[in-house]
Design an enzyme around this catalytic site. Structure first.
Site, PDB file in Angstrom:
ATOM      1  N   ARG A  26      78.677  85.664   1.890  1.00 31.91           N
ATOM      2  CA  ARG A  26      78.934  86.397   0.687  1.00 31.91           C
ATOM      3  C   ARG A  26      78.567  85.808  -0.509  1.00 31.91           C
ATOM      4  O   ARG A  26      78.739  86.462  -1.724  1.00 31.91           O
ATOM      5  CB  ARG A  26      80.549  86.330   0.599  1.00 31.91           C
ATOM      6  CG  ARG A  26      81.170  87.337   1.714  1.00 31.91           C
ATOM      7  CD  ARG A  26      82.678  87.381   1.694  1.00 31.91           C
ATOM      8  NE  ARG A  26      83.212  88.109   2.704  1.00 31.91           N
ATOM      9  CZ  ARG A  26      83.670  87.578   3.817  1.00 31.91           C
ATOM     10  NH1 ARG A  26      83.667  86.097   4.241  1.00 31.91           N
ATOM     11  NH2 ARG A  26      84.235  88.220   4.882  1.00 31.91           N
ATOM     12  N   HIS A 113      85.813  81.542  14.769  1.00 31.53           N
ATOM     13  CA  HIS A 113      85.183  82.989  14.862  1.00 31.53           C
ATOM     14  C   HIS A 113      84.269  82.917  16.023  1.00 31.53           C
ATOM     15  O   HIS A 113      83.487  83.767  16.446  1.00 31.53           O
ATOM     16  CB  HIS A 113      84.353  83.320  13.736  1.00 31.53           C
ATOM     17  CG  HIS A 113      85.041  83.680  12.557  1.00 31.53           C
ATOM     18  ND1 HIS A 113      85.999  84.618  12.685  1.00 31.53           N
ATOM     19  CD2 HIS A 113      85.148  82.922  11.500  1.00 31.53           C
ATOM     20  CE1 HIS A 113      86.468  84.515  11.359  1.00 31.53           C
ATOM     21  NE2 HIS A 113      86.168  83.758  10.539  1.00 31.53           N
ATOM     22  N   CYS A 121      80.772  88.808  28.401  1.00 35.54           N
ATOM     23  CA  CYS A 121      80.656  90.283  28.972  1.00 35.54           C
ATOM     24  C   CYS A 121      82.112  90.778  28.661  1.00 35.54           C
ATOM     25  O   CYS A 121      82.972  90.405  29.149  1.00 35.54           O
ATOM     26  CB  CYS A 121      80.027  90.585  30.231  1.00 35.54           C
ATOM     27  SG  CYS A 121      79.986  92.164  30.695  1.00 35.54           S
TER      28      CYS A 121
END
Length: 133
Positions: A26, A113, A121
């Site tokens: 950001r 994160h 998968c």
């Protein structure tokens, strides 16, 4: 203060890896600032619903600067705190794996994160290193 501390929890974000050549998201020159569409790659609903976003996310991960980046003084300072026995936990928003590359114990690193170095998968649950895909 840190010199006298016996139990430290460190929290890091993109800023710690910018000195390693990995842009933040950001900031003025951030990934999402320069390309607002790139944020969709990190939003699960877009990722699941749009094949083009998934393809771009995979390409971005394969081409990511983290594969060639080196840990910097910030990463190494946290390793020094851990080796001294003062760092109890390292919580990071980063997906680049540079804390572990610097020598931080994986058991002490919480990647909130996830990591770009492993994939999963969503259909079968298989997990493995990114390089094997």
């Amino acid at each position: 203060m840190l010199g006298a501390a016996t139990r430290i929890v460190a929290i890091t974000g993109a800023g710690i890896s910018t000195d390693s050549g990995i842009p933040d998201f950001r900031g003025p020159n951030g990934v999402w600032t320069r390309d607002p569409e790139a944020e969709k790659q990190s939003t699960l609903s877009y990722y699941l619903s749009d094949p083009a976003v998934r393809e771009r996310a995979w390409r971005s991960r394969l081409d990511h600067r983290a594969w060639s980046a080196e840990p910097n003084a910030g990463h190494l300072a946290l390793v020094a705190l851990e080796r001294r026995g003062a760092l109890s936990l390292l919580v990071t928003q980063n997906i680049d794996g540079l804390h572990q590359e610097a020598g931080s114990s994986p058991e002490r690193v919480v990647e909130i994160h996830g990591t770009m170095r492993e994939v999963a998968c969503l259909d079968c649950g298989w997990r493995g290193p990114m390089q094997e895909t």
